[in-house]
Design an enzyme around this catalytic site. Structure first.
Site, PDB file in Angstrom:
ATOM      1  N   ALA A  44     -53.379  36.155  97.220  1.00 49.31           N
ATOM      2  CA  ALA A  44     -53.702  36.276  98.629  1.00 49.31           C
ATOM      3  C   ALA A  44     -54.653  37.442  98.879  1.00 49.31           C
ATOM      4  CB  ALA A  44     -52.417  36.440  99.445  1.00 49.31           C
ATOM      5  N   HIS A 266     -34.158  29.650  91.507  1.00 51.32           N
ATOM      6  CA  HIS A 266     -34.703  28.614  90.626  1.00 51.32           C
ATOM      7  C   HIS A 266     -33.637  28.219  89.608  1.00 51.32           C
ATOM      8  CE1 HIS A 266     -37.376  26.528  87.927  1.00 51.32           C
ATOM      9  NE2 HIS A 266     -38.355  26.653  88.786  1.00 51.32           N
ATOM     10  N   SER A 284     -39.764  26.185  82.532  1.00 46.45           N
ATOM     11  CA  SER A 284     -40.359  25.215  83.443  1.00 46.45           C
ATOM     12  C   SER A 284     -39.336  24.169  83.889  1.00 46.45           C
ATOM     13  CB  SER A 284     -41.524  24.517  82.763  1.00 46.45           C
ATOM     14  OG  SER A 284     -41.897  23.416  83.546  1.00 46.45           O
ATOM     15  N   ARG A 330     -34.524  21.986  93.587  1.00 46.96           N
ATOM     16  CA  ARG A 330     -34.143  23.307  93.090  1.00 46.96           C
ATOM     17  C   ARG A 330     -32.870  23.867  93.715  1.00 46.96           C
ATOM     18  NH1 ARG A 330     -39.946  26.550  92.917  1.00 46.96           N
ATOM     19  NH2 ARG A 330     -40.827  25.261  91.272  1.00 46.96           N
ATOM     20  N   HIS A 401     -36.163  33.728  92.618  1.00 43.31           N
ATOM     21  CA  HIS A 401     -37.485  33.308  92.205  1.00 43.31           C
ATOM     22  C   HIS A 401     -38.565  33.530  93.260  1.00 43.31           C
ATOM     23  CE1 HIS A 401     -40.429  30.994  90.068  1.00 43.31           C
ATOM     24  NE2 HIS A 401     -40.562  30.136  91.052  1.00 43.31           N
ATOM     25  N   ARG A 435     -39.109  26.626  99.544  1.00 41.70           N
ATOM     26  CA  ARG A 435     -40.490  26.357  99.177  1.00 41.70           C
ATOM     27  C   ARG A 435     -40.536  25.287  98.091  1.00 41.70           C
ATOM     28  NH1 ARG A 435     -43.730  27.717  94.997  1.00 41.70           N
ATOM     29  NH2 ARG A 435     -42.328  29.272  94.110  1.00 41.70           N
ATOM     30  N   LEU A 441     -48.888  29.164  95.448  1.00 41.12           N
ATOM     31  CA  LEU A 441     -50.262  29.466  95.051  1.00 41.12           C
ATOM     32  C   LEU A 441     -51.207  28.932  96.102  1.00 41.12           C
ATOM     33  CD1 LEU A 441     -50.034  28.597  91.241  1.00 41.12           C
ATOM     34  CD2 LEU A 441     -49.663  30.788  92.374  1.00 41.12           C
TER      35      LEU A 441
END
Ligand SMILES: Cc1cc2nc3c(=O)[nH]c(=O)nc-3n(C[C@H](O)[C@H](O)[C@H](O)COP(=O)(O)OP(=O)(O)OC[C@H]3O[C@@H](n4cnc5c(N)ncnc54)[C@H](O)[C@@H]3O)c2cc1C
Ligand code: HEM
Ligand code: HEM
Ligand code: SF4
Ligand code: F3S
Ligand code: FES
Lengths: 637, 239, 248
Positions: A44, A266, A284, A330, A401, A435, A441
């Site tokens: 950002a 997460h 991942s 999640r 997370h 989220r 991102l």
């Protein structure tokens, strides 16, 4: 505290274009008369600093890292969403918007999210133009993958290093401007206070971390892009030095803090192995495509996984969510893991872990296929745990997370302090109560590349060119005196307990009481205990070294001190939000183990106003009106 | 101007100079080796070859000056680069004596190069200028003559070489000199291809393997001559 | 397990440094190397001594902040890992471990094990970018890139800017780092317009910063946590030669 979201009128699709068209502008020859300080050079901040300086503003960018390229954004692996519809699979701005709003459990602002979806496509163009090496198909076109919470493939990625590549892209844009002399870049510089002059943000006080020297930086506007505050939990997937100081100091100077309790946990991280642990590593989420989660059926079963027969295993996700199984979102997967561990069926030495078992997939697809798909993840796992996940099931556990909460901002990304803008994870704006993967991102870059350059002008146009106050003004001196006093106080304690001690204690308290599942009694207990811990900190912490040079202990102490205040606010927020939504799960408000939202009373952002030390903060609300989508119940059964 | 300035003043430019001059020198030593190996074909072959080389004095001097420039530039660049490198890395590691994964050859390039230079000077005095005092045979190489098939008088290189290497210490010095040259090139060849930008993802692996092989070929090719002489080759020519 | 640490201590850039030896408390072999240092530091703090300063952040091998030389090897033993990805189980009980900062002229020591790597930023500022303005780019798919080129560019782009290449190189050369960036952009169509200018400018700045020359010793590739290949240096040399001839 006035909370005017300044959402432009009109149809959803036209709000942003209209806002750009109607916003006041700054004339090109006047732009260089405005000085903007950008704090933070993650996705950002770096993108914002570069873009604002390209437009002609004078920009100073600071970060506490030794170079802008090291911001925590670098660690993001999975990818970045954009509504390009390159796959022709039915994606659109509307769908990305809807998925994000729904993923956030209807606690985000419609207009902001829609704008995010609109500009998403330009982000990819921009990054490709910069030379970001996204994954490609053989035909030379961009490749996509799918990600949680969406039924289309809209995620762009660069191997497992998407955040790194995007950040390096933004960093290169920043470097270009620094090289051209258009940005003053101050790395190794930590903002320690915000300076407010006549009710407007006009600068900061920062410490040069190498020399210990305090700097006063005056500006026409201040942009904070300082990232999330998940390290308040001590153990998290965040980079070790991520912290809340910048936004917390701004909060104390009057910026409203929205939804502080919204913390994403997460589900697939490597579990804690001992008290020395400093960091949790994310594995991942894609592992859940082929791995099956299970725990022993019997409480306290300490046999090795291979010795537990099929019939005595509980594949709990498949049992509880037959439709989604191991691919449940999640928050849901995380809570389920917690639940089975609470039932004393957790695995590993600590009992805080569940198995992620690949033996079925290996039998079905062969070892080679699994190696090909996840080889590097298995290697990382092996490196960290010394266990071979091909032979024995992986152990995973949820970890902190991402923080959806942050400083409250209006549609222009301006906080409740005029002239203070907040971007990226540091603000609260776009993700509601949860989220979706690959959206952070996107938001960081949207804010920096496309939103702030088109909104900050509206504010600057109200400021006379050249009216930026002198850094020697009394407000600046007062702020610097505050900072000095605080540093001296920290160094003056010379107590017995280490900073680590306090951070760990705080983290444990918060994780137990304001973690994956929350309930009134626990939250009240935490609100009682945190001030005690804080007091003890100020009486017994041992911060070695001096103020006048590089002093890592001092840096950490300041951050932990702020965490000790923020943690209490998080608990208060969690207590006040008497509903379950997204990542905020209150045990009192559930239906068959699922979140039970209360749209009647809580379809709002909770915005907290600082009242002074030892005074309870005040809770304000910004109602969330859903004009264009219908609030629905999230179900994954 | 930019080009010259950059070539001579930048790090990569200097390495390009070193590699280009190195390439020239490498081509020479390979050619020279092939020429010298004609010794094994008997006096006629090698003497005719030498005659041929001396056919045009103008051309010979052009080549010699070219070679001199090459070696001059090569040494200049070598000193520049080595000096800069020393400044760039003032402190070593306590924990380990040698830098990670380096070869002996790569660490001793300047030394091996300088000794080779000393060897070449000796060699020129020995066989080209033919200074009697340094051949330790008590005979003047300059006076060794023979008649070609066409009946023209020419220098008897064959005899000179056999005579020269009949002194074990001289031969030993040649072996050492050539050995160091090969050591220099075992790293130098790879470095040269790298500096010229040829060690890419595609051809790199092959060239990397080839470099030490070429260095060995050079070593064996050159050393075979003094060695053969020591073992008795060409003895009859000395009578 | 327990080990003995021989650590470089240096108060400030201008003060003289020296080695100090510290015994560690009992360690868990599953600790990471940096966690071991955390534990030692807490121990030192409790004893009223100054903790050892070392740089770190992500602790998962991607930010490039951490960087220690362990027994003379930047990032320690083992290929393709950063210091933060090193675990204590790779050491033996009772071993003496020498820990030093990255050593290189252009990386002055700031304190203990922290060095100043800002030279890298200054090199990047000279040309490590494509000069595009925000918002002015064409549609992403209007620029197809062959998959092999894209993959190779990604190999180069993986560099984390840690500086281990410089620290391991006997010449303190920054060629691996610089060539990675030059190659990434040189391999992509976006990077072509500035290709010559970029390599000339970045090399010039690299020289100005006082980095040494590459003599192809290959330590850098060995120490690099991201396995950046020496072939990129060759690529850069070639680009440089072409740029010399063609001019900017
Ligand atoms: C392991 C992991 C994986 C992730 N994967 C993904 C993914 O695949 N997709 C996705 O969309 N998101 C992902 N995320 C989330 C995402 O990476 C972050 O939310 C996002 O990068 C935040 O960017 P930012 O620019 O807001 O802040 P950051 O990148 O955190 O940058 C903060 C900046 O502020 C500076 N700063 C902070 N405080 C101060 C101060 N007081 N003074 C001066 N400077 C200061 C720092 O130096 C830094 O430059 C992931 C997160 C983690 C932890
Ligand atoms: C006469 C004295 C010589 C000196 C002082 C010398 C010195 C050096 C040095 C210091 C290097 C750099 C090493 C490196 O890049 O790693 C080098 C490289 C090289 N040398 Fe020499 N050398 C000499 C003679 C020779 C000779 C006679 C030859 C060939 C026959 C030769 C061929 C090469 C080659 C091919 C390289 C590689 C160039 C490169 O790095 O790109 N050198 N030399
Ligand atoms: C066993 C090995 C060698 C033998 C037998 C040998 C032989 C000779 C002879 C006979 C000459 C003189 C030719 C003439 O003037 O008629 C000569 C010249 C020369 N040799 Fe060698 N040589 C050997 C090795 C080398 C090596 C290793 C080098 C270089 C590193 C070298 C470099 C030269 C040079 C530069 C000349 C001068 C050429 C000229 O300008 O006339 N030689 N060599
Ligand atoms: S090339 Fe490798 S060693 Fe050098 S900075 Fe990049 S990642 Fe680090
Ligand atoms: S170690 Fe140094 S010498 Fe070259 S190959 Fe690497 S930069
Ligand atoms: S701490 Fe980030 S790479 Fe090691």
């Amino acid at each position: 505290m006035k909370l005017d979201s300044k959402i432009p009128a009109g149809p959803l699709e036209q709000k942003w274009a209209r806002h750009i068209a109607e916003n006041r502008l700054v004339a090109p020859n006047n732009k260089r008369k405005y000085h903007i300080v950008v704090v933070g050079t993650g996705l950002a901040g770096a993108s914002a600093a570069a873009t604002l300086s390209e437009l002609g503003y004078r920009v100073t960018a600071i970060c506490f890292h030794d170079t802008a390229r090291r911001a925590h954004s670098i660690a993001a692996q999975g990818g970045i969403n954009a509504a390009k519809n390159y796959q022709n699979d039915g994606d659109s701005v509307w769908r990305l918007f809807y998925d994000t709003v729904k993923g956030g459990d209807f606690r985000a602002r419609e207009a902001n999210v829609h704008r995010l979806a609109q500009v998403s496509s330009g982000i990819i163009d921009q990054c490709v133009g910069q030379g970001v090496p996204f994954a490609r198909e053989y035909g030379g076109l961009l490749a996509n993958r799918s990600f949680g919470g969406a039924q289309v493939s809209r995620t762009f990625y660069a191997r497992g290093q998407t955040g790194q590549q995007l950040l390096l892209g933004a960093y290169s844009a920043l470097s270009k401007q620094v090289g051209a002399g258009a940005i003053t870049m101050l790395p190794n510089t930590e903002m320690l206070d915000l300076v407010v002059v006549d009710g407007q943000a006009k600068g900061i006080v920062a410490r040069n971390l190498n020399t210990g020297k305090l700097e006063r930086i005056a500006a026409d506007a201040v942009v904070l892009a300082t990232g999330g505050y998940g390290n308040v939990f001590n153990l998290s997937t965040y980079a070790r030095n991520s912290n809340a100081t910048a936004i917390w100091r701004a909060h104390r100077r009057g910026a409203g803090f929205a939804n502080p309790c919204f913390t994403q946990i997460h589900p697939t991280c490597i579990p804690v192995s001992g008290d020395y642990q400093s960091k949790l590593t994310l594995m991942s989420e894609s592992l859940r495509n082929d791995g099956r989660c299970w725990v022993p059926k019997r409480e306290g079963d300490k046999r090795r996984p291979q010795e537990i027969p099929e019939a005595e295993r509980d594949y709990y996700l498949e049992r509880m969510y037959p439709a989604f199984g191991n691919l449940a979102p999640r928050d849901i997967a995380s809570r389920a893991a917690k639940r089975v561990c609470d039932e004393k069926r957790g695995v590993g030495e600590s009992g805080l872990g569940v198995y992620l078992d690949f033996s079925d997939a290996i039998n079905r697809l062969g070892l080679e296929t699994i190696k090909e798909r996840y080889g590097n993840l298995f290697d990382i796992y092996h490196e960290i745990t010394d266990e071979d996940a091909y032979g024995t099931p992986m152990r995973i556990f949820p970890a902190v997370h991402y923080t959806m909460g942050g400083l409250w901002v209006d549609y222009n990304l301006m906080s409740t302090i005029p002239g203070l803008f907040v971007l990226g994870e540091a603000n609260f704006s776009d993700h509601g109560a949860n989220r979706l993967g690959a959206s952070a991102l996107m938001q960081g870059l949207a804010d920096g590349y496309f939103v702030i350059p088109n909104t900050i002008c509206g504010y600057l146009a109200t400021q006379k060119p050249g009216s930026c106050p002198s850094a020697d003004g009394e407000e600046f001196q007062a702020a610097e005196a505050d900072v000095t006093a605080r540093i001296e106080r920290l160094l003056g304690v010379r107590g017995k307990r280490t900073i680590t001690d306090f951070h760990k204690a705080l983290g444990r308290l918060l994780w137990e009481n304001c973690g994956m599942a929350r309930k009134r009694a626990n939250l009240e207990k935490a609100i009682r205990e945190i001030p005690g811990l804080r007091e003890e900190f100020w009486q017994d912490v041992n911060v070695p070294g001096e103020a006048g040079n590089l002093n890592q202990s001092l840096e950490r102490a300041g951050r932990v001190a702020d965490f000790l205040e923020l943690a209490e606010l998080m608990c208060r927020d969690a207590l006040a939000r008497e509903e379950s939504c997204g990542c905020h799960f209150r045990e009192e408000y559930e239906e068959a183990g699922e979140c039970k939202r209360n749209d009647q009373d809580f379809a709002h952002a909770a915005v907290w106003e600082w009242q002074g030390e030892d005074k309870a903060p005040v809770r304000h609300t910004e109602p969330l009106a859903y004009e264009f989508v219908k609030m629905a119940t999230r179900s994954y059964k | 101007m930019n080009l010259i300035g950059r070539l001579f003043c930048s790090s990569v430019g200097k390495k390009l100079i070193m590699a280009a001059t190195g390439l020239g020198l490498v081509l020479f030593v390979f050619g020279h080796m092939v020429g010298n190996l004609q010794v094994f074909l008997g006096p006629e072959a090698i003497n005719r070859y030498a005659e041929l080389l001396h056919f045009s004095p103008e051309l010979l001097w052009v080549v010699r000056l070219g070679m001199l420039t090459l070696i001059g530039l090569h040494i200049w660049a070598a000193f520049q680069v080595s000096a800069e490198n020393r400044v760039a890395r003032p402190v070593g590691y306590d924990g380990s004596p040698a830098p990670v994964e380096t070869t002996y050859a790569s660490r001793t390039m300047l030394m091996s190069g300088l000794i080779v230079a000393a060897f070449v000077i000796y060699h020129l005095l020995h066989y080209t200028v033919r200074v009697e005092a340094i051949n330790f045979t008590g005979r003047s190489f300059a006076d060794l003559k023979e008649l070609s098939e066409a009946g023209v008088e020419r220098h008897d290189v064959f005899k000179m070489v056999i005579l020269g290497f009949s002194k074990p210490l001289v031969s030993l010095f040649y072996v050492v000199g050539v050995g160091l040259l090969s050591l220099h090139l075992s790293h130098g060849l790879r470095a040269m291809f790298q500096s010229l930008g040829l060690l890419t993802h595609r051809c790199g692996p092959l060239i990397r393997k080839l470099a030490p092989v070429l260095a060995w070929v050079l070593f064996l090719g050159y050393v075979s001559i003094p060695l053969a002489v020591m073992l008795g080759f060409g003895k009859e020519a000395l009578n | 397990m327990k080990v003995t640490l021989k650590v470089w201590r240096q108060q400030s850039p201008n003060s003289a440094g020296r080695f100090e030896t510290y015994p560690t408390p009992d360690l868990n072999p599953n600790m990471s190397f940096l966690e071991m240092l955390d534990v030692v530091n807490d121990d030192l703090t409790r004893q009223g001594k100054e903790p050892i300063a070392f740089a770190h952040d992500c602790r998962e091998g991607i930010c490039g902040t951490c960087g220690l030389s362990i027994n003379g090897r930047p990032h320690g033993e083992g290929r393709g890992t950063a210091t933060c990805q090193l675990y204590m189980r790779h050491f033996t009980e009772g071993q003496t471990i020498t820990i030093e900062p990255f050593r290189a002229g252009p990386f002055p020591v700031l304190q203990d094990l922290i060095v100043d790597r800002s030279a890298f930023d200054r090199i990047m500022q000279k040309g490590g970018f494509v000069s595009v303005r925000t918002g002015s780019c064409q549609d992403a798919n209007a620029l197809p890139v062959a998959k092999p080129a894209a993959e190779l560019a990604m190999d180069a782009a993986a560099c984390i800017g840690c500086g281990a290449c410089v620290a391991s190189c006997k010449n303190a050369s920054a060629m691996l780092f610089v060539s990675a960036k030059v190659s990434q952009l040189g391999l992509l169509p976006q990077g072509q317009p500035e290709r010559h200018r970029r390599v000339l400018a970045m090399v010039a700045q690299m020289d100005r910063e006082g980095f040494g020359n590459c003599t192809v010793t290959g330590s850098c590739e060995e120490a690099c946590p991201k396995n950046i290949s020496l072939a990129f240096i060759a690529r850069m040399n070639r680009d440089y030669a072409v740029a010399l001839l063609k001019g900017e």
